[in-house]
Structures are given as C-alpha cells and as structure tokens.
Design a protein around this motif. Structure first.
Motif, PDB file in Angstrom:
ATOM      1  N   ASP A   1     -33.077 -36.019   3.819  1.00 31.96           N
ATOM      2  CA  ASP A   1     -32.269 -34.056   3.200  1.00 31.96           C
ATOM      3  C   ASP A   1     -31.578 -33.642   4.728  1.00 31.96           C
ATOM      4  O   ASP A   1     -31.010 -32.386   5.139  1.00 31.96           O
ATOM      5  CB  ASP A   1     -33.233 -33.699   2.651  1.00 31.96           C
ATOM      6  N   HIS A   2     -32.707 -34.036   5.724  1.00 29.05           N
ATOM      7  CA  HIS A   2     -32.557 -33.303   7.151  1.00 29.05           C
ATOM      8  C   HIS A   2     -32.325 -34.081   8.219  1.00 29.05           C
ATOM      9  O   HIS A   2     -31.747 -33.602   9.384  1.00 29.05           O
ATOM     10  CB  HIS A   2     -33.449 -32.338   7.915  1.00 29.05           C
ATOM     11  N   LEU A   3     -32.457 -35.288   8.780  1.00 33.98           N
ATOM     12  CA  LEU A   3     -32.199 -36.157   9.830  1.00 33.98           C
ATOM     13  C   LEU A   3     -30.819 -36.996   9.906  1.00 33.98           C
ATOM     14  O   LEU A   3     -29.866 -37.046  10.335  1.00 33.98           O
ATOM     15  CB  LEU A   3     -33.041 -37.119  10.289  1.00 33.98           C
ATOM     16  N   ILE A   4     -30.769 -37.673   8.775  1.00 37.26           N
ATOM     17  CA  ILE A   4     -29.959 -38.850   8.760  1.00 37.26           C
ATOM     18  C   ILE A   4     -29.102 -38.229   7.483  1.00 37.26           C
ATOM     19  O   ILE A   4     -29.360 -39.297   5.910  1.00 37.26           O
ATOM     20  CB  ILE A   4     -30.035 -40.635   8.436  1.00 37.26           C
ATOM     21  N   THR A   5     -28.228 -37.501   7.191  1.00 45.49           N
ATOM     22  CA  THR A   5     -27.247 -36.689   6.126  1.00 45.49           C
ATOM     23  C   THR A   5     -25.804 -37.532   6.096  1.00 45.49           C
ATOM     24  O   THR A   5     -25.156 -38.170   7.344  1.00 45.49           O
ATOM     25  CB  THR A   5     -27.116 -35.578   5.924  1.00 45.49           C
ATOM     26  N   PRO A   6     -25.200 -37.351   5.109  1.00 49.54           N
ATOM     27  CA  PRO A   6     -24.030 -38.145   4.644  1.00 49.54           C
ATOM     28  C   PRO A   6     -23.252 -36.936   5.977  1.00 49.54           C
ATOM     29  O   PRO A   6     -22.266 -37.913   6.575  1.00 49.54           O
ATOM     30  CB  PRO A   6     -23.826 -37.653   3.229  1.00 49.54           C
ATOM     31  N   GLU A   7     -22.991 -36.117   6.098  1.00 51.27           N
ATOM     32  CA  GLU A   7     -22.381 -35.009   6.458  1.00 51.27           C
ATOM     33  C   GLU A   7     -22.900 -35.389   8.434  1.00 51.27           C
ATOM     34  O   GLU A   7     -21.748 -35.088   8.607  1.00 51.27           O
ATOM     35  CB  GLU A   7     -22.440 -33.483   6.053  1.00 51.27           C
ATOM     36  N   SER A   8     -23.503 -35.647   8.998  1.00 51.67           N
ATOM     37  CA  SER A   8     -24.029 -36.212  10.619  1.00 51.67           C
ATOM     38  C   SER A   8     -23.358 -37.334  10.710  1.00 51.67           C
ATOM     39  O   SER A   8     -22.745 -37.515  11.330  1.00 51.67           O
ATOM     40  CB  SER A   8     -25.712 -35.949  10.581  1.00 51.67           C
ATOM     41  N   LEU A   9     -23.601 -38.469   9.198  1.00 52.69           N
ATOM     42  CA  LEU A   9     -23.147 -39.227   9.668  1.00 52.69           C
ATOM     43  C   LEU A   9     -21.156 -39.119   9.346  1.00 52.69           C
ATOM     44  O   LEU A   9     -20.530 -40.214  10.680  1.00 52.69           O
ATOM     45  CB  LEU A   9     -23.499 -40.638   8.443  1.00 52.69           C
ATOM     46  N   GLN A  10     -20.745 -38.736   8.833  1.00 50.21           N
ATOM     47  CA  GLN A  10     -19.337 -38.900   9.051  1.00 50.21           C
ATOM     48  C   GLN A  10     -18.685 -37.738  10.204  1.00 50.21           C
ATOM     49  O   GLN A  10     -17.850 -38.420  10.591  1.00 50.21           O
ATOM     50  CB  GLN A  10     -18.839 -37.950   7.569  1.00 50.21           C
ATOM     51  N   LYS A  11     -19.239 -37.042  10.673  1.00 42.25           N
ATOM     52  CA  LYS A  11     -19.036 -36.063  12.030  1.00 42.25           C
ATOM     53  C   LYS A  11     -19.057 -37.025  13.217  1.00 42.25           C
ATOM     54  O   LYS A  11     -18.399 -37.563  13.475  1.00 42.25           O
ATOM     55  CB  LYS A  11     -19.968 -35.326  11.920  1.00 42.25           C
ATOM     56  N   LYS A  12     -20.590 -38.120  13.076  1.00 41.59           N
ATOM     57  CA  LYS A  12     -20.063 -39.123  14.245  1.00 41.59           C
ATOM     58  C   LYS A  12     -19.487 -40.113  13.929  1.00 41.59           C
ATOM     59  O   LYS A  12     -18.523 -40.575  14.806  1.00 41.59           O
ATOM     60  CB  LYS A  12     -22.077 -39.796  13.955  1.00 41.59           C
TER      61      LYS A  12
END
Length: 379
Positions: A68-79
């Motif tokens: 929910d807070h560390l490895i989120t779909p949004e963070s991976l997509q941004k990366k």
C-alpha cells in the motif's frame, strides 16, 4: 548540607538506574523471551515477547505496508516510464546484443544453443509437405473449373492481344521457311510426290513442264498465299476460335494428363533448390544482422524499449495482483526466526533504542532530583 547532597545524589542514581533499566527491559521484552514459559498449567505473564507473540499480525501488517505504501503500482509505473530508466535499459540491451550482431557462429549453431528445434532438414521437409498439400489442394479446387474461370481476366486479355502477333509470327516464319533452300527443296519433293501419285498423267505433265519449273512457279505462289491478308485473317479467326474453345475446356482435362507424383516431386526439388535453406542457415549470423546493425541500435531498439516499457507500465497493476506481493512479504516474514527478526530490527534501530535507554535514565535522574528536593522540603 552534605547529607542533603548525598540524599539527592542517591535519589538521582536510583532514578536513573530505574529509568534506564526499565526502558532497556521494555525494549528486550519486545523480542524476548522467544517462547512462552509455563509453571505447571499456568503461563508465565509477558511470555513470549510482544513481537514473537504477534508475529503473524506483524507479518500481515508489513505485507500491507509494502503493497500500500512502498511498492505501489503508481511508483513502479513512474519508475518504468522514467526517461533515465529507459535510457539505462536501452544501453544495457545494446551491450548485451552487440556480440550477437557480430557473431561468427552460424544460424544453425545459434538455433542449437537456444535449443530451438529448427534445422535445414526439418525446414526442407516442411517446405516439401507444404508444396505437396498446395498442389493437391489446387488440383482439387480447380478440377471442376473451366480455364476461363481459373485464369485471371488480365491474363486472358494478354493472350487475346497476343493472337495478332502470333499470326504475324507464323506468317513470317512460314515465309522465311519457304524462301529458304530447305523450303524450296521441300516444295520440289512435294511436287514430285504429287506427280507420282497421278500415275501416267503426272509423268506426262512432269515431262511436259519439267519438275524444276513447276517448283519455281509454285513457290512464289505459296509465299503470296502466306502474305495475303485473307490468309492471315483465316489464321487469326482459326486461332481465336481455338482459344475460345480452349477457355471453355475444364481444367480436369489438362490436370488428369499430368502425373501428380512427378509434378509434386519436380516442384519440391525445384523449390527446395531455389530457396536453399541449408545454405542460408550455414551462414554466420552476422552476415544477416550486421547490415541492419546501425538501423537497429539507433532507431529500432529505442522504439522497442519505449513500447515495451509502455506496455509493461499498463500491465504492472495486473502483474502485481497476480504476483500477490502482500502474501509473499507476509510468508517471508513468517518464515524468519524471532532471532533473525530481532537482528533485523536492532540492525536498523540499535542507535535509537540506545537513545531511548539513555532517555529513560535521564528522565529517571530528573525524577530523582525532584524526589530528593521534595524529601528535603518535607523533612
């Protein structure tokens, strides 16, 4: 005065010891004891420690925190969609693929290395089977059709356009033949045979006119006949009628006359030789790839990386859902021993825990001073 100072100092020392030991014990009790202890049937209070006792709940909460807070779909997509990341991927792929584009190993060797079940023999066999199937299918499909239905209209038009040229060709060839020495001799032989067949009348006519004079007189007439417009018109009409009849014939009349096995075998041999699969697979891989090397690395590869990362970005939520990251983290934490969990936590927060112990001692000392002051005031 000295007694008062000793009393306050004693209170400070006792308070600091109590505060420091209490905090240190509280920190230890987060992890220890690792298991529950019993006196008879009664469990000893505060055993096991807090983390061993609630390890499953801790593992579940850690799993939720990671997802929910560390490895989120949004963070991976941004990366994944980050330009620097795409450049790094492109550079990495370029370095990995460079040896492939300059490889001296043959295509056959690469296929064997990659364990791809393809060889020249297998491809030739597939090609021969494909040719046999296509010929048989074509024979089945076209058997009941007329030649006019099978041939494209453009081809039919071209044949019709060629008929006048064919008439001119036949007339020219005939004229050339009959004006040649061979043609003259053939005319003479034909006249001799004609006169012989007429018996005595033919002999008398031959003696009267002379064979050579008859041949010399007939030959120009034959040439005139060939060059005459009427003759060419007759020939044109004849060829046109024959072409019309030919178009109405069914293909089975032609196909049945062809030996199928011989036709298939000939087509197979010719096409296998023409394609030359064995020769192509025996060439070094670089002979196929090197001409396209600059175009691939400068244009195609960056486009592929861009499309690949875009596709991966869209699929990340679904992939994460299918990977069950929360369950993976939870199972991993649950598989750790309590000792290892303690090492992990202390390895990260050892300094902070020491500061908490020191803070407890400090607060205990302050409380000791206050207690000593109150004791002096009461006394």
């Amino acid at each position: 005065m000295l007694d008062a100072f000793i009393l306050v100092l004693f209170m400070v020392i006792v308070g600091a010891l109590i505060g420091g030991v209490t905090n240190s014990l509280a920190i230890k009790m987060l992890f220890r004891p690792y298991r529950a202890y019993y006196i008879g049937k009664f469990k000893v209070p505060f055993t096991p420690g807090l983390i061993p006792k609630r390890r499953e709940e801790l593992a579940e909460q850690l799993g939720k925190m990671v997802v929910d807070h560390l490895i989120t779909p949004e963070s991976l997509q941004k990366k994944v969609m980050n330009e620097d990341f795409q450049k790094d991927v492109t550079i990495w792929l370029s370095e990995e693929l460079q040896p492939v584009f300059t490889s001296d190993r043959t295509v056959n060797e690469w296929l064997e290395t990659l364990q791809i079940p393809i060889s020249s023999d297998r491809l030739n066999e597939w090609l021969e089977d494909w040719i046999a199937v296509k010929i048989k299918d074509a024979k089945t499909s076209y058997t009941s059709m007329k030649l006019e239905e099978a041939l494209p209209e453009k081809w039919q038009e071209k044949v019709s356009e060629r008929i006048p040229k064919l008439v001119d060709f036949i007339a020219n060839r005939a004229e050339t033949y009959f004006t040649s020495p061979e043609g003259k001799m053939k005319v003479k032989i034909m006249i001799d045979d004609f006169l012989k067949e007429r018996g005595m009348l033919g002999n008398m006519l031959g003696m009267f006119l002379g064979n050579t004079s008859v041949a010399d007189k007939v030959q120009p007439e034959i040439v005139k006949f060939i060059k005459h417009e009427g003759t060419q018109e007759i020939l044109f009409n004849l060829l046109s009628k024959e072409w019309s009849k030919l178009k109405q014939m069914k293909l089975e009349e032609f196909i049945d006359r062809l030996p199928e096995e011989d036709l298939i075998r000939t087509a197979q041999t010719s096409l296998v030789k023409l394609v030359n699969i064995d020769g192509h697979l025996s060439k070094p891989l670089k002979s196929w790839l090197e001409p396209h090397k600059h175009s691939f690395f400068d244009k195609q590869l960056p486009k592929w990386v861009d499309r690949g990362t875009d596709l991966l970005s869209k699929k990340i939520p679904n992939l994460m859902e299918k990977m069950h990251l929360q369950q993976i983290v939870q199972e991993q934490v649950e598989s750790f021993s309590v000792g290892r969990l303690e090492e992990l936590v202390l390895g990260i927060s050892r300094r902070e825990f020491k500061m908490i112990t020191y803070l407890g001692a400090l607060l205990g000392g302050v409380i000791g001073i206050i207690q000593g002051m109150i004791a002096l005031m009461i006394s």
